[in-house]
Scaffold this motif. Structure first.
Motif, PDB file in Angstrom:
ATOM      1  N   ILE A 141     -41.480  22.651  -8.576  1.00  0.00           N
ATOM      2  CA  ILE A 141     -40.373  21.891  -9.268  1.00  0.00           C
ATOM      3  C   ILE A 141     -40.032  22.475 -10.600  1.00  0.00           C
ATOM      4  CG2 ILE A 141     -39.994  19.528 -10.435  1.00  0.00           C
ATOM      5  CD1 ILE A 141     -42.382  18.183  -8.927  1.00  0.00           C
ATOM      6  N   GLU A 142     -40.788  23.301 -11.147  1.00  0.00           N
ATOM      7  CA  GLU A 142     -40.328  23.993 -12.207  1.00  0.00           C
ATOM      8  C   GLU A 142     -39.372  24.936 -11.805  1.00  0.00           C
ATOM      9  OE1 GLU A 142     -43.752  24.147 -15.584  1.00  0.00           O
ATOM     10  OE2 GLU A 142     -43.980  25.334 -13.910  1.00  0.00           O
ATOM     11  N   GLN A 143     -39.613  25.654 -10.955  1.00  0.00           N
ATOM     12  CA  GLN A 143     -38.658  26.665 -10.121  1.00  0.00           C
ATOM     13  C   GLN A 143     -37.435  26.032  -9.627  1.00  0.00           C
ATOM     14  OE1 GLN A 143     -40.346  28.916  -7.076  1.00  0.00           O
ATOM     15  NE2 GLN A 143     -38.885  30.472  -7.170  1.00  0.00           N
ATOM     16  N   ARG A 144     -37.553  24.903  -9.277  1.00  0.00           N
ATOM     17  CA  ARG A 144     -36.051  24.305  -8.501  1.00  0.00           C
ATOM     18  C   ARG A 144     -35.384  24.077  -9.493  1.00  0.00           C
ATOM     19  NH1 ARG A 144     -36.117  19.212  -4.553  1.00  0.00           N
ATOM     20  NH2 ARG A 144     -33.711  19.109  -4.097  1.00  0.00           N
ATOM     21  N   TYR A 145     -35.765  23.229 -10.758  1.00  0.00           N
ATOM     22  CA  TYR A 145     -34.878  22.485 -11.553  1.00  0.00           C
ATOM     23  C   TYR A 145     -34.679  23.125 -12.952  1.00  0.00           C
ATOM     24  CZ  TYR A 145     -35.201  18.732  -8.463  1.00  0.00           C
ATOM     25  OH  TYR A 145     -35.336  17.682  -7.338  1.00  0.00           O
ATOM     26  N   THR A 176     -42.076  11.470  -9.106  1.00  0.00           N
ATOM     27  CA  THR A 176     -41.740  11.168 -10.396  1.00  0.00           C
ATOM     28  C   THR A 176     -41.368  12.294 -10.995  1.00  0.00           C
ATOM     29  OG1 THR A 176     -43.277   9.521 -10.296  1.00  0.00           O
ATOM     30  CG2 THR A 176     -42.992  10.292 -12.433  1.00  0.00           C
ATOM     31  N   LEU A 177     -42.353  13.455 -10.982  1.00  0.00           N
ATOM     32  CA  LEU A 177     -41.822  14.732 -11.821  1.00  0.00           C
ATOM     33  C   LEU A 177     -40.408  15.344 -11.452  1.00  0.00           C
ATOM     34  CD1 LEU A 177     -45.617  15.938 -11.590  1.00  0.00           C
ATOM     35  CD2 LEU A 177     -44.671  15.245 -13.608  1.00  0.00           C
ATOM     36  N   ALA A 178     -40.227  15.352 -10.006  1.00  0.00           N
ATOM     37  CA  ALA A 178     -39.113  15.791  -9.512  1.00  0.00           C
ATOM     38  C   ALA A 178     -37.907  15.017 -10.249  1.00  0.00           C
ATOM     39  CB  ALA A 178     -39.279  15.997  -8.231  1.00  0.00           C
ATOM     40  N   SER A 179     -38.136  13.950 -10.303  1.00  0.00           N
ATOM     41  CA  SER A 179     -36.875  12.832 -10.711  1.00  0.00           C
ATOM     42  C   SER A 179     -36.772  13.116 -11.937  1.00  0.00           C
ATOM     43  CB  SER A 179     -37.195  11.517 -10.215  1.00  0.00           C
ATOM     44  OG  SER A 179     -37.197  11.232  -8.862  1.00  0.00           O
ATOM     45  N   ILE A 180     -37.903  13.103 -13.114  1.00  0.00           N
ATOM     46  CA  ILE A 180     -37.515  13.607 -14.136  1.00  0.00           C
ATOM     47  C   ILE A 180     -36.909  14.981 -14.533  1.00  0.00           C
ATOM     48  CG2 ILE A 180     -38.839  13.962 -16.597  1.00  0.00           C
ATOM     49  CD1 ILE A 180     -40.877  11.853 -15.492  1.00  0.00           C
ATOM     50  N   ALA A 181     -37.409  15.747 -13.656  1.00  0.00           N
ATOM     51  CA  ALA A 181     -36.815  17.250 -13.852  1.00  0.00           C
ATOM     52  C   ALA A 181     -35.277  17.238 -13.457  1.00  0.00           C
ATOM     53  CB  ALA A 181     -37.751  18.230 -13.070  1.00  0.00           C
ATOM     54  N   ASN A 182     -35.007  16.628 -12.577  1.00  0.00           N
ATOM     55  CA  ASN A 182     -33.525  16.529 -11.882  1.00  0.00           C
ATOM     56  C   ASN A 182     -32.553  15.745 -13.224  1.00  0.00           C
ATOM     57  OD1 ASN A 182     -31.623  16.691 -10.417  1.00  0.00           O
ATOM     58  ND2 ASN A 182     -31.729  14.608  -9.340  1.00  0.00           N
ATOM     59  N   TYR A 183     -33.257  14.711 -13.887  1.00  0.00           N
ATOM     60  CA  TYR A 183     -32.525  14.076 -14.877  1.00  0.00           C
ATOM     61  C   TYR A 183     -32.122  15.079 -16.124  1.00  0.00           C
ATOM     62  CZ  TYR A 183     -31.260  10.590 -18.040  1.00  0.00           C
ATOM     63  OH  TYR A 183     -30.444   9.576 -19.224  1.00  0.00           O
ATOM     64  N   PHE A 184     -33.201  15.798 -16.464  1.00  0.00           N
ATOM     65  CA  PHE A 184     -32.989  17.010 -17.596  1.00  0.00           C
ATOM     66  C   PHE A 184     -32.110  18.022 -16.899  1.00  0.00           C
ATOM     67  CE2 PHE A 184     -35.719  14.772 -19.885  1.00  0.00           C
ATOM     68  CZ  PHE A 184     -36.732  15.329 -20.912  1.00  0.00           C
ATOM     69  N   ARG A 185     -32.120  18.397 -15.745  1.00  0.00           N
ATOM     70  CA  ARG A 185     -31.254  19.536 -15.595  1.00  0.00           C
ATOM     71  C   ARG A 185     -29.660  18.819 -15.460  1.00  0.00           C
ATOM     72  NH1 ARG A 185     -31.532  21.881  -9.310  1.00  0.00           N
ATOM     73  NH2 ARG A 185     -30.814  19.805  -8.835  1.00  0.00           N
ATOM     74  N   GLN A 186     -29.587  17.832 -14.985  1.00  0.00           N
ATOM     75  CA  GLN A 186     -28.260  17.196 -15.034  1.00  0.00           C
ATOM     76  C   GLN A 186     -27.712  16.747 -16.294  1.00  0.00           C
ATOM     77  OE1 GLN A 186     -26.403  16.829 -12.053  1.00  0.00           O
ATOM     78  NE2 GLN A 186     -28.058  17.839 -10.984  1.00  0.00           N
ATOM     79  N   ALA A 187     -28.575  16.686 -17.234  1.00  0.00           N
ATOM     80  CA  ALA A 187     -28.228  16.392 -18.668  1.00  0.00           C
ATOM     81  C   ALA A 187     -27.920  17.706 -19.363  1.00  0.00           C
ATOM     82  CB  ALA A 187     -29.313  15.449 -19.399  1.00  0.00           C
ATOM     83  N   GLY A 188     -28.201  18.790 -18.790  1.00  0.00           N
ATOM     84  CA  GLY A 188     -27.920  20.178 -19.498  1.00  0.00           C
ATOM     85  C   GLY A 188     -29.177  20.908 -20.051  1.00  0.00           C
TER      86      GLY A 188
END
Length: 345
Positions: A118-122, A225-237
């Motif tokens: 997940i860290e690597q992806r996002y 859950t973790l991937a969704s939070i990470a995706n939120y952070f990535r999309q927010a910059g």
């Protein structure tokens, strides 16, 4: 003579929904001027149908609803803005406490195996995902038990923030149309749900399938859950490789007000008013500000000393503003950042 047409299933459902919604009344709550609860839900149904929501979903979700007086009470009890924000330190003591840190470290060890991919992806550190999870629901120990459809319908009907909550109610209907079981739709009185406390529109836009099973289950799947939070952070910059901020030493007598921010933020203006100008860390060093943790000299940072001269200070990066996108509060963002650091210590 007009030819008789057998009603289609969708027309039957539409008629059922309209008749069912027409019977809904709102005697338990004070009625906003001009429209009963049942009448308003018919308006929502029309708007939802125009956005492609099925009549079956509209009928099954909206027809049983009644206003929730407790939701109106809670919404009316939100604290008003103060002229001077309360001190940050007591808030941090309550929200970055030993129990939350300890439980975060236990959960971190438990999910470590799934964090790497997940860290690597996002490009988002696992400690940040854990800190959001810990702050929002204490790692899933409480996610709220309000009926989301009823809460969102009540808040939209109430009218104070109708555009926001009607949009979220229609997004919730779209979730049901996409196959999310209605049994999952419990959460906070204000419409957030699941481990990361997403609103329906955020779920539709950013919920991620972290375990690859074809479902985006932010209620019981740790990976999702973790991937969704990470995706939120990535999309927010989120900027990989940068900290959210670092503790800093400020020389005695340093006049922070000389470096007050000159730009006005389009959102969260009151929050950003408390931050200084943005400067490269190298310039802050030249002014006598010493970072107390590793941070690159070329990183842009803002000086933040929330409790006044002589108290703790931080150099905040653009990643701090990503946390603010999740919840526009310095109290929230600081507690998330510090909790993340403690979890990974």
């Amino acid at each position: 003579m007009a030819k008789f047409k057998r009603p289609t299933p969708s027309r039957i459902l539409a008629a059922f929904a309209a008749s069912a919604l027409a019977m809904v009344a709102g005697p338990a709550c004070a009625q906003p001027a001009g429209q009963s609860f049942g009448s308003y839900l018919q308006t929502v149904a029309s708007h939802a149908r125009a956005q492609g929501v099925s009549d079956r979903t509209i009928a099954s979700v909206l027809s049983p609803l009644t206003p929730n007086p407790r939701v109106i009470e809670l919404d009316g009890g939100q604290p008003s803005r103060r002229s001077a924000p309360p001190p940050l330190a007591p808030y941090l003591e309550r929200h970055v406490d030993s129990a939350r840190i300890s439980r975060g470290r236990e959960r971190y060890a438990q999910v470590r195996g799934m964090l790497g991919p997940i860290e690597q992806r996002y490009g988002v550190p696992g400690k940040m995902m854990l800190a959001i999870w810990g702050h929002e629901t204490n790692y899933g120990s409480y996610m709220g038990d309000f009926d989301l459809a009823r809460s969102l319908a009540t808040l939209a009907w109430e009218g104070r923030r109708r555009d926001l909550f009607e949009g979220e109610l229609i997004a919730l209907l779209k979730m049901v149309d996409r196959g999310v079981p209605q049994s999952r739709l419990k959460g906070s009185w204000a419409g957030a749900f699941g481990n990361p406390q997403f609103l329906p529109s955020v779920y539709l836009r950013l919920a991620a399938d972290g375990d690859g099973d074809g479902d985006t289950d932010i209620w019981s799947s740790y990976a999702d859950t973790l991937a969704s939070i990470a995706n939120y952070f990535r999309q927010a910059g989120w900027r990989p490789g940068q900290p959210w901020g670092v503790l800093a030493s400020v020389p005695s007598g340093f006049n922070v007000s000389r470096y007050d921010a000159e730009l006005v933020s389009p959102s969260c203006a009151a929050v950003h008013e408390r931050h200084s100008q943005w400067k490269p860390v190298s310039e802050w060093r030249a002014l006598g500000i010493s970072p107390l943790a590793p941070i690159g000299d070329d990183v842009m940072a803002s000086l933040f000393q929330p409790d006044g001269p002589g108290t703790r200070a931080w150099l905040l990066t653009g990643n701090y503003r990503v946390i603010l996108q999740y919840n526009c509060s310095n109290y929230y963002a600081m507690s998330v950042g510090l909790l993340a650091d403690e979890i990974s210590r």
